[in-house]
Scaffold this motif. Structure first.
Motif, PDB file in Angstrom:
ATOM      1  N   ARG A   3       0.846  -1.194   0.000  1.00 15.14           N
ATOM      2  CA  ARG A   3       0.000   0.000   0.000  1.00 15.14           C
ATOM      3  C   ARG A   3       0.879   1.240   0.000  1.00 15.14           C
ATOM      4  NH1 ARG A   3      -5.275  -0.503   3.563  1.00 15.14           N
ATOM      5  NH2 ARG A   3      -5.088   1.707   3.220  1.00 15.14           N
ATOM      6  N   SER A   4       0.339   2.294  -0.572  1.00 16.49           N
ATOM      7  CA  SER A   4       1.016   3.586  -0.566  1.00 16.49           C
ATOM      8  C   SER A   4       0.101   4.591   0.114  1.00 16.49           C
ATOM      9  CB  SER A   4       1.304   4.041  -1.994  1.00 16.49           C
ATOM     10  OG  SER A   4       1.785   5.367  -1.996  1.00 16.49           O
ATOM     11  N   SER A   5       0.679   5.504   0.869  1.00 19.82           N
ATOM     12  CA  SER A   5      -0.111   6.546   1.528  1.00 19.82           C
ATOM     13  C   SER A   5      -0.216   7.810   0.668  1.00 19.82           C
ATOM     14  CB  SER A   5       0.508   6.899   2.881  1.00 19.82           C
ATOM     15  OG  SER A   5       1.809   7.405   2.689  1.00 19.82           O
ATOM     16  N   GLN A   6       0.344   7.785  -0.521  1.00 17.20           N
ATOM     17  CA  GLN A   6       0.332   8.955  -1.391  1.00 17.20           C
ATOM     18  C   GLN A   6      -1.045   9.134  -2.029  1.00 17.20           C
ATOM     19  OE1 GLN A   6       3.221  11.068  -1.817  1.00 17.20           O
ATOM     20  NE2 GLN A   6       3.422   9.884   0.049  1.00 17.20           N
ATOM     21  N   PRO A   7      -1.566  10.359  -2.042  1.00 21.29           N
ATOM     22  CA  PRO A   7      -2.862  10.587  -2.690  1.00 21.29           C
ATOM     23  C   PRO A   7      -2.724  10.518  -4.205  1.00 21.29           C
ATOM     24  CG  PRO A   7      -1.941  12.653  -1.952  1.00 21.29           C
ATOM     25  CD  PRO A   7      -1.017  11.564  -1.463  1.00 21.29           C
ATOM     26  N   VAL A   8      -3.762  10.016  -4.844  1.00 24.67           N
ATOM     27  CA  VAL A   8      -3.815   9.976  -6.299  1.00 24.67           C
ATOM     28  C   VAL A   8      -5.205  10.434  -6.722  1.00 24.67           C
ATOM     29  CG1 VAL A   8      -2.086   8.157  -6.551  1.00 24.67           C
ATOM     30  CG2 VAL A   8      -4.490   7.537  -6.337  1.00 24.67           C
ATOM     31  N   ARG A  65      -4.837  18.072  -2.144  1.00 21.06           N
ATOM     32  CA  ARG A  65      -4.617  17.023  -1.146  1.00 21.06           C
ATOM     33  C   ARG A  65      -3.194  16.507  -1.255  1.00 21.06           C
ATOM     34  NH1 ARG A  65      -4.128  13.776   2.608  1.00 21.06           N
ATOM     35  NH2 ARG A  65      -5.613  12.170   3.175  1.00 21.06           N
ATOM     36  N   ASP A  66      -2.483  16.560  -0.129  1.00 26.11           N
ATOM     37  CA  ASP A  66      -1.182  15.904  -0.073  1.00 26.11           C
ATOM     38  C   ASP A  66      -1.315  14.756   0.922  1.00 26.11           C
ATOM     39  OD1 ASP A  66      -0.847  16.997   2.504  1.00 26.11           O
ATOM     40  OD2 ASP A  66       0.746  18.374   1.906  1.00 26.11           O
ATOM     41  N   GLU A  67      -0.201  14.195   1.330  1.00 27.86           N
ATOM     42  CA  GLU A  67      -0.255  13.023   2.198  1.00 27.86           C
ATOM     43  C   GLU A  67      -0.930  13.315   3.538  1.00 27.86           C
ATOM     44  OE1 GLU A  67       2.698   9.360   3.423  1.00 27.86           O
ATOM     45  OE2 GLU A  67       3.559  11.202   2.650  1.00 27.86           O
ATOM     46  N   ARG A  68      -0.823  14.541   4.024  1.00 31.13           N
ATOM     47  CA  ARG A  68      -1.378  14.881   5.335  1.00 31.13           C
ATOM     48  C   ARG A  68      -2.567  15.834   5.293  1.00 31.13           C
ATOM     49  NH1 ARG A  68       1.851  17.651  10.439  1.00 31.13           N
ATOM     50  NH2 ARG A  68      -0.010  17.971  11.708  1.00 31.13           N
ATOM     51  N   TRP A  69      -2.559  16.809   4.401  1.00 36.51           N
ATOM     52  CA  TRP A  69      -3.526  17.903   4.431  1.00 36.51           C
ATOM     53  C   TRP A  69      -4.485  17.881   3.246  1.00 36.51           C
ATOM     54  CZ3 TRP A  69      -3.379  20.860   8.732  1.00 36.51           C
ATOM     55  CH2 TRP A  69      -2.190  20.836   9.482  1.00 36.51           C
ATOM     56  N   GLU A  79     -12.776  28.966   2.783  1.00 33.34           N
ATOM     57  CA  GLU A  79     -11.695  27.988   2.773  1.00 33.34           C
ATOM     58  C   GLU A  79     -11.922  26.940   3.857  1.00 33.34           C
ATOM     59  OE1 GLU A  79      -7.738  30.350   1.548  1.00 33.34           O
ATOM     60  OE2 GLU A  79      -8.575  30.904   3.499  1.00 33.34           O
ATOM     61  N   GLU A  80     -11.396  25.747   3.585  1.00 35.40           N
ATOM     62  CA  GLU A  80     -11.368  24.676   4.565  1.00 35.40           C
ATOM     63  C   GLU A  80      -9.972  24.062   4.534  1.00 35.40           C
ATOM     64  OE1 GLU A  80     -14.441  21.794   3.824  1.00 35.40           O
ATOM     65  OE2 GLU A  80     -15.945  23.343   3.535  1.00 35.40           O
ATOM     66  N   LEU A  81      -9.497  23.651   5.698  1.00 32.91           N
ATOM     67  CA  LEU A  81      -8.216  22.964   5.799  1.00 32.91           C
ATOM     68  C   LEU A  81      -8.374  21.864   6.838  1.00 32.91           C
ATOM     69  CD1 LEU A  81      -5.150  22.833   5.030  1.00 32.91           C
ATOM     70  CD2 LEU A  81      -4.754  24.302   7.028  1.00 32.91           C
ATOM     71  N   TYR A  82      -8.001  20.661   6.460  1.00 38.04           N
ATOM     72  CA  TYR A  82      -8.124  19.516   7.356  1.00 38.04           C
ATOM     73  C   TYR A  82      -6.793  18.799   7.473  1.00 38.04           C
ATOM     74  CZ  TYR A  82     -13.014  20.442   6.597  1.00 38.04           C
ATOM     75  OH  TYR A  82     -14.238  21.065   6.526  1.00 38.04           O
ATOM     76  N   ASP A  83      -6.457  18.415   8.696  1.00 44.16           N
ATOM     77  CA  ASP A  83      -5.232  17.687   8.989  1.00 44.16           C
ATOM     78  C   ASP A  83      -5.590  16.208   9.094  1.00 44.16           C
ATOM     79  OD1 ASP A  83      -2.970  16.503  10.043  1.00 44.16           O
ATOM     80  OD2 ASP A  83      -2.726  17.967  11.667  1.00 44.16           O
ATOM     81  N   HIS A  84      -5.356  15.467   8.027  1.00 46.52           N
ATOM     82  CA  HIS A  84      -5.705  14.048   8.011  1.00 46.52           C
ATOM     83  C   HIS A  84      -4.836  13.225   8.952  1.00 46.52           C
ATOM     84  CE1 HIS A  84      -8.686  13.540   4.628  1.00 46.52           C
ATOM     85  NE2 HIS A  84      -8.510  14.841   4.740  1.00 46.52           N
ATOM     86  N   GLY A  85      -3.723  13.772   9.393  1.00 48.52           N
ATOM     87  CA  GLY A  85      -2.899  13.082  10.375  1.00 48.52           C
ATOM     88  C   GLY A  85      -3.582  12.996  11.733  1.00 48.52           C
ATOM     89  N   HIS A  86      -4.406  13.994  12.057  1.00 51.57           N
ATOM     90  CA  HIS A  86      -5.102  14.045  13.340  1.00 51.57           C
ATOM     91  C   HIS A  86      -6.613  14.009  13.204  1.00 51.57           C
ATOM     92  CE1 HIS A  86      -1.136  15.832  14.307  1.00 51.57           C
ATOM     93  NE2 HIS A  86      -1.262  15.039  15.358  1.00 51.57           N
ATOM     94  N   ASP A  87      -7.126  14.253  12.013  1.00 53.53           N
ATOM     95  CA  ASP A  87      -8.570  14.376  11.794  1.00 53.53           C
ATOM     96  C   ASP A  87      -8.943  13.734  10.458  1.00 53.53           C
ATOM     97  OD1 ASP A  87     -11.232  15.231  11.807  1.00 53.53           O
ATOM     98  OD2 ASP A  87     -10.748  17.296  11.289  1.00 53.53           O
ATOM     99  N   PRO A  88      -8.832  12.404  10.341  1.00 57.47           N
ATOM    100  CA  PRO A  88      -9.073  11.754   9.055  1.00 57.47           C
ATOM    101  C   PRO A  88     -10.509  11.863   8.555  1.00 57.47           C
ATOM    102  CG  PRO A  88      -8.795  10.118  10.778  1.00 57.47           C
ATOM    103  CD  PRO A  88      -8.473  11.451  11.389  1.00 57.47           C
ATOM    104  N   HIS A  89     -11.447  12.188   9.427  1.00 59.09           N
ATOM    105  CA  HIS A  89     -12.845  12.311   9.020  1.00 59.09           C
ATOM    106  C   HIS A  89     -13.239  13.757   8.696  1.00 59.09           C
ATOM    107  CE1 HIS A  89     -13.421   8.146  10.011  1.00 59.09           C
ATOM    108  NE2 HIS A  89     -12.919   8.360  11.211  1.00 59.09           N
TER     109      HIS A  89
END
Length: 126
Positions: A3-8, A65-69, A79-89
């Protein structure tokens, strides 16, 4: 089984298929990036974040979308900004925090120039 964590993005499929079957040269108009390197080595990092656009005219918007944000900018400037490292939902929008202004600027710079302002018309689908 890797698996890769990179967004596509879906726009990455066409360049990937061209590379896998050896058809070239790749058309200049493609926005996507081939995923062949990720398929060969899931530890590889993408060179750029994934950018998507939705809507057209004054309803245009984009997301980066990058690996974390994930950063979203709507046609009305919200604007919206989400930290998928701490807030995946994506429950907590952290775009309004002053410490995230530089990150928003950096992610926003990933949008192709023709999408640089979400309020700029993006042709609606026909």
């Amino acid at each position: 089984g890797s698996r890769s964590s990179q967004p596509v993005s879906l726009v990455d499929l066409y360049p990937t298929l061209l590379d896998l079957v050896g058809i070239g040269p790749r058309p200049e108009h493609l926005d996507g990036e081939s995923m062949v390197r990720l398929l060969e080595n899931p530890a590889v990092r993408r060179n750029r974040p994934v950018v998507t656009a939705a809507g057209g005219g004054d309803q245009a918007g984009y997301a980066v979308r990058d690996e974390r944000w994930r950063y979203v900018r709507y046609g009305d400037g919200k604007e919206e900004l989400y930290d998928h490292g701490h807030d995946p939902h994506e429950w907590t929008n952290v775009a309004g925090k002053p410490e995230n202004r530089e990150l928003i600027k950096l992610l926003g710079a990933s949008v192709p120039p023709r999408w640089a302002a979400a309020s700029r018309p993006i042709p609606a689908s026909s």
